[in-house]
Design a protein around this motif. Structure first.
Motif, PDB file in Angstrom:
ATOM      1  N   GLY A 278       0.759  -1.175   0.183  1.00  0.00           N
ATOM      2  CA  GLY A 278       0.022  -0.194   0.111  1.00  0.00           C
ATOM      3  C   GLY A 278       0.889   1.216  -0.154  1.00  0.00           C
ATOM      4  N   SER A 279       2.569   1.311   0.191  1.00  0.00           N
ATOM      5  CA  SER A 279       3.134   2.392   0.294  1.00  0.00           C
ATOM      6  C   SER A 279       2.513   2.920  -1.293  1.00  0.00           C
ATOM      7  CB  SER A 279       4.518   1.920   0.760  1.00  0.00           C
ATOM      8  OG  SER A 279       4.908   1.792   1.450  1.00  0.00           O
ATOM      9  N   SER A 280       2.992   4.335  -0.816  1.00  0.00           N
ATOM     10  CA  SER A 280       3.498   5.062  -2.392  1.00  0.00           C
ATOM     11  C   SER A 280       4.732   5.532  -2.852  1.00  0.00           C
ATOM     12  CB  SER A 280       2.811   6.472  -2.184  1.00  0.00           C
ATOM     13  OG  SER A 280       3.085   7.170  -3.124  1.00  0.00           O
ATOM     14  N   ILE A 281       5.127   5.524  -4.210  1.00  0.00           N
ATOM     15  CA  ILE A 281       6.182   5.338  -4.175  1.00  0.00           C
ATOM     16  C   ILE A 281       6.379   6.434  -5.409  1.00  0.00           C
ATOM     17  CG2 ILE A 281       8.359   3.535  -5.849  1.00  0.00           C
ATOM     18  CD1 ILE A 281       7.047   2.363  -3.494  1.00  0.00           C
ATOM     19  N   PRO A 282       7.737   6.795  -5.177  1.00  0.00           N
ATOM     20  CA  PRO A 282       7.416   8.492  -5.324  1.00  0.00           C
ATOM     21  C   PRO A 282       8.308   8.366  -7.519  1.00  0.00           C
ATOM     22  CG  PRO A 282       9.659   8.218  -4.002  1.00  0.00           C
ATOM     23  CD  PRO A 282       8.446   6.734  -3.944  1.00  0.00           C
ATOM     24  N   LEU A 283       7.234   8.923  -8.063  1.00  0.00           N
ATOM     25  CA  LEU A 283       8.080   9.304  -9.571  1.00  0.00           C
ATOM     26  C   LEU A 283       9.039   9.518  -9.636  1.00  0.00           C
ATOM     27  CD1 LEU A 283       3.540   9.967 -10.482  1.00  0.00           C
ATOM     28  CD2 LEU A 283       5.579   8.301 -11.617  1.00  0.00           C
ATOM     29  N   LEU A 284       9.422  10.256  -9.484  1.00  0.00           N
ATOM     30  CA  LEU A 284      10.497  10.615 -10.586  1.00  0.00           C
ATOM     31  C   LEU A 284      11.801  10.587 -10.475  1.00  0.00           C
ATOM     32  CD1 LEU A 284       9.881  14.622 -10.358  1.00  0.00           C
ATOM     33  CD2 LEU A 284       9.698  12.994 -12.223  1.00  0.00           C
TER      34      LEU A 284
ATOM     35  N   VAL B 256       9.979  16.435 -14.210  1.00  0.00           N
ATOM     36  CA  VAL B 256       9.517  16.357 -15.284  1.00  0.00           C
ATOM     37  C   VAL B 256      11.002  15.070 -15.373  1.00  0.00           C
ATOM     38  CG1 VAL B 256      10.255  17.962 -16.768  1.00  0.00           C
ATOM     39  CG2 VAL B 256       8.074  15.857 -16.966  1.00  0.00           C
ATOM     40  N   LEU B 257      10.858  13.969 -16.081  1.00  0.00           N
ATOM     41  CA  LEU B 257      11.980  13.850 -16.918  1.00  0.00           C
ATOM     42  C   LEU B 257      11.952  14.296 -18.057  1.00  0.00           C
ATOM     43  CD1 LEU B 257      11.677   9.907 -15.863  1.00  0.00           C
ATOM     44  CD2 LEU B 257      13.043  11.721 -15.168  1.00  0.00           C
ATOM     45  N   ASP B 258      12.538  14.472 -18.781  1.00  0.00           N
ATOM     46  CA  ASP B 258      13.035  15.358 -19.955  1.00  0.00           C
ATOM     47  C   ASP B 258      12.667  14.431 -21.847  1.00  0.00           C
ATOM     48  OD1 ASP B 258      15.809  13.970 -21.221  1.00  0.00           O
ATOM     49  OD2 ASP B 258      16.357  15.528 -20.197  1.00  0.00           O
TER      50      ASP B 258
END
Length: 270
Positions: A143-149, A185-187
């Motif tokens: 259930g943990s949220s994972i960072p996106l960047l 953001v990722l380029d």
């Protein structure tokens, strides 16, 4: 089918089968892997079989409805019987169980900790975790949220999901973190590199000294279903060990995707 070619194969009663059926499946698999209709020559090349031999199988599959032949172009494609079988199989498929079984296979194969994440409105969330032989001290739980960047899981989702879906989640995560983002953001070059590499590697992204390798899992028709990840200590992910681990993660992700009905395994466009 040519009954004279219906030879039994295998080493005993448990493994015996009909050779012509297995050859026929090679023909059907060529259509499953193709992006469209195929000519006799293309099927022959895809199966490494003589055109005369391929033609007999094509004729039988057309009569059974597994294939159809366009009267104008002469090209062959999957037919109504194949579609009915495919829909019935997909209706009985438990995608989460299939992916979980693949995840366990990856753990047993490598001995490392593995996990699986799926997409939610707030970004990736952890839905399965299996510890490996090497103890890792992690604060993550189901259930943990994972960072996106900054994580291999997050970057994989960013590479394979449309930006219209991921950008709101990135903004939400940054708002909830309460700290100024190091980047927003990722380029495009980074995203292209992730897709071309087949797996994503990050070092000490969430936990210092813990590295991770993530790969996408697709379901039919080329929809991203989940991301599987291998986690190990930094010392375990050096040189040839890292290369081997990446190959193993990619192979299992491909196996799961194929079982979930993604024709190309997992090289799908975002």
């Amino acid at each position: 089918m040519d009954n004279k070619r219906d030879k039994l194969v295998g080493g005993g009663p448990q493994s015996a089968g009909i050779q012509s059926v297995e050859i026929g499946m090679t023909v059907l698999n060529a259509f499953a892997a193709s992006s469209g209709a195929m000519s006799l020559k293309q099927v022959s090349q895809a199966t490494s079989m003589a055109p005369s031999k391929v033609h007999r199988y094509l004729a039988s599959f057309v009569r059974s409805g597994m294939l159809i032949q366009n009267a104008t172009s002469g090209l062959y494609d999957l037919g109504p019987t194949a579609r009915r079988l495919g829909l019935a199989a997909m209706g009985r498929l438990d995608a989460f169980t299939v992916a979980s079984n693949g995840l366990l296979k990856l753990r047993d194969l490598t001995g490392h900790t593995v996990c699986m994440a799926v997409w939610s409105e707030s970004g990736p969330i952890l839905v399965r975790w299996e510890s490996g032989q090497e103890p890792l001290i992690l604060s993550l739980r189901i259930g943990s949220s994972i960072p996106l960047l900054d994580t291999s899981i997050g970057q994989t989702f960013l590479a394979y999901l449309p930006s219209s879906i991921t950008e709101p989640a990135v903004k939400l995560q940054q708002k909830l973190s309460g700290t100024p983002p190091t980047r927003t953001v990722l380029d495009q070059a980074e995203l292209d590199q992730i897709r071309s590499s087949c797996s994503t590697y990050t070092s000490s992204a969430m936990i210092k000294g813990v590295d991770a390798i993530a790969a996408p899992v697709f379901e039919a028709p080329n929809r991203l279903f989940s991301v599987i990840t291998l986690a190990a200590s930094h010392r375990s992910m050096q040189g040839a060990k890292l290369d081997k681990a990446r190959q193993q993660v990619e192979a299992i992700a491909r196996e799961i995707s194929l079982e979930l009905g993604c024709p190309q395994g997992w090289r799908a466009a975002p």
